[in-house]
Design an enzyme around this catalytic site. Structure first.
Site, mmCIF file in Angstrom:
data_model
loop_
_atom_site.group_PDB
_atom_site.id
_atom_site.type_symbol
_atom_site.label_atom_id
_atom_site.label_comp_id
_atom_site.label_asym_id
_atom_site.label_seq_id
_atom_site.Cartn_x
_atom_site.Cartn_y
_atom_site.Cartn_z
ATOM 1 N N ASN A 198 0.894 -1.212 0.007
ATOM 2 C CA ASN A 198 -0.046 0.066 0.075
ATOM 3 C C ASN A 198 0.958 1.327 0.043
ATOM 4 O OD1 ASN A 198 -1.817 2.218 0.379
ATOM 5 N ND2 ASN A 198 -2.302 1.286 2.523
ATOM 6 N N LYS A 223 0.177 4.408 -0.122
ATOM 7 C CA LYS A 223 -0.575 5.279 0.394
ATOM 8 C C LYS A 223 -0.424 6.669 -0.605
ATOM 9 C CE LYS A 223 -0.148 3.125 4.827
ATOM 10 N NZ LYS A 223 -0.064 3.499 6.187
ATOM 11 N N HIS A 282 -9.354 1.126 5.370
ATOM 12 C CA HIS A 282 -7.951 1.495 6.122
ATOM 13 C C HIS A 282 -8.247 2.552 7.248
ATOM 14 C CE1 HIS A 282 -4.046 2.903 6.816
ATOM 15 N NE2 HIS A 282 -3.651 1.531 5.957
ATOM 16 N N GLU A 304 -6.642 4.849 8.024
ATOM 17 C CA GLU A 304 -6.569 6.493 7.732
ATOM 18 C C GLU A 304 -7.814 6.955 7.075
ATOM 19 O OE1 GLU A 304 -2.815 5.588 5.523
ATOM 20 O OE2 GLU A 304 -1.913 5.301 7.421
ATOM 21 N N GLU A 307 -4.835 -4.724 10.970
ATOM 22 C CA GLU A 307 -3.961 -3.654 10.774
ATOM 23 C C GLU A 307 -4.224 -2.873 12.304
ATOM 24 O OE1 GLU A 307 -2.199 -2.340 6.916
ATOM 25 O OE2 GLU A 307 -3.576 -1.052 7.192
ATOM 26 N N SER A 348 3.877 -1.727 10.324
ATOM 27 C CA SER A 348 5.318 -1.702 10.721
ATOM 28 C C SER A 348 5.971 -2.885 10.596
ATOM 29 C CB SER A 348 5.626 -1.233 12.325
ATOM 30 O OG SER A 348 5.046 0.014 12.362
ATOM 31 N N GLY A 386 3.051 -0.998 4.273
ATOM 32 C CA GLY A 386 3.098 0.589 4.044
ATOM 33 C C GLY A 386 4.307 0.943 3.596
HETATM 34 P P1 13P Z 1 3.265 0.750 7.961
HETATM 35 O O1 13P Z 1 3.790 -0.595 7.142
HETATM 36 O O2 13P Z 1 3.855 1.827 6.969
HETATM 37 O O3 13P Z 1 3.189 0.652 9.062
HETATM 38 O O4 13P Z 1 1.670 0.700 7.059
HETATM 39 C C1 13P Z 1 0.853 -0.374 7.324
HETATM 40 C C2 13P Z 1 -0.329 -0.093 6.566
HETATM 41 O O5 13P Z 1 -1.115 0.939 6.854
HETATM 42 C C3 13P Z 1 -0.759 -0.708 5.325
HETATM 43 O O6 13P Z 1 -2.004 -0.618 4.737
#
Ligand code: 13P
Length: 252
Positions: free
Chosen positions: A9, A11, A97, A99, A169, A215, A236
């Site tokens: 992802n 983002k 997600h 976010e 997540e 992470s 991410g």
């Molecule tokens: P990170 O791997 O940057 O922690 O993000 C995870 C994520 O939100 C994947 O959708």
């Protein structure tokens, strides 16, 4: 058979040239890999989907979107419909997600509509769920995830449910450098699989891929993925560099 999946992802990252470069690098790196029962998915921002699907047709990865609007077309300025994604041969789409839940106030009910819309257009939904830190500290994490699944996913019929990928997540692990421990991930994934078994059947639950996100990196991926109910990752930050992303894929 349950698929093992590593999905990146991206983002809201990368300009066009950087996106072109990363897609090409991942395609090259995958060329020499044997990916038995493992699917790699790249989820770049909307403007780069076409460059990704162009390369994907000759490469060993699939393409996913990061969002979708639940209607087929209409006066929804700035939105992207499942019809558009389907017509571009986008195979996966992330929904729910944290976010999007946080910054765009997407409710469980709204996510249920998105899920239906994707399935109607044969796009595989990657449905994200997970608790915030306060909820975990209050030991409410199982309840929170159960509510998210009940209100957004569990209205589906059995054959529809079989198409869905779940991503656990925990919000406190996203972008923080603090991943869930392998035991915490396994515990929640087994819980989710148990809910699916109770609602549908054990057979169906055993076939559904449940990914971990938060992470996850090339160092901790192998241990996280070694758990029986962790079928891969939604990545991410570490999906933005080819070496890191390939390290995670090689851990599966
Ligand atoms: P990170 O791997 O940057 O922690 O993000 C995870 C994520 O939100 C994947 O959708």
């Amino acid at each position: 058979m349950r698929k093992r999946i590593v999905a990146g992802n991206w983002k809201m990252n990368k300009n066009f040239l950087e996106a072109e470069e990363l897609v090409a690098k991942v395609a090259d790196a995958l060329e020499t890999r044997k990916l038995k029962n493992t699917v790699v998915v790249l989820c770049p921002p909307f403007p780069y989907l076409e460059l990704a699907t162009d390369i994907a047709c000759e490469a060993k990865f699939s393409v996913g979107a990061q969002n979708v609007y639940p209607d087929d077309s209409g006066a929804f300025t700035g939105e992207v419909s499942p019809v558009m994604l389907e017509s571009m041969e986008v195979e996966y789409c992330i929904i729910g997600h944290s976010e999007r839940r946080k910054y765009f106030h997407e409710s469980n009910e709204f996510l249920a509509l998105k899920l239906n819309a994707l399935l109607k257009h044969n796009i595989i939904p990657v449905f994200c769920c997970g608790e915030v830190l306060d909820e975990r500290n209050a030991k409410k994490h199982f309840k929170v995830v159960e509510k998210q699944l009940t209100e957004s996913v569990f209205h589906l019929k059995k054959d529809q449910m079989a198409q869905v990928v779940i991503a656990y997540e925990p919000v406190w692990a996203i972008g923080t450098g603090v991943n869930a421990t392998p035991a915490q991930a396994q515990e929640m994934h087994a819980f989710i699989r148990g809910l699916i078994a109770k609602k549908y059947s054990k057979k169906l639950a055993d076939e559904i891929s449940i990914l971990y996100g938060g992470s996850c990196n090339a160092k901790n991926a192998a241990e996280l993925f070694s758990n029986p109910d962790v079928d891969g990752g939604l990545i991410g930050g570490a999906s933005l560099k080819e070496d890191d992303f390939m390290g995670i894929i090689d851990s599966l």
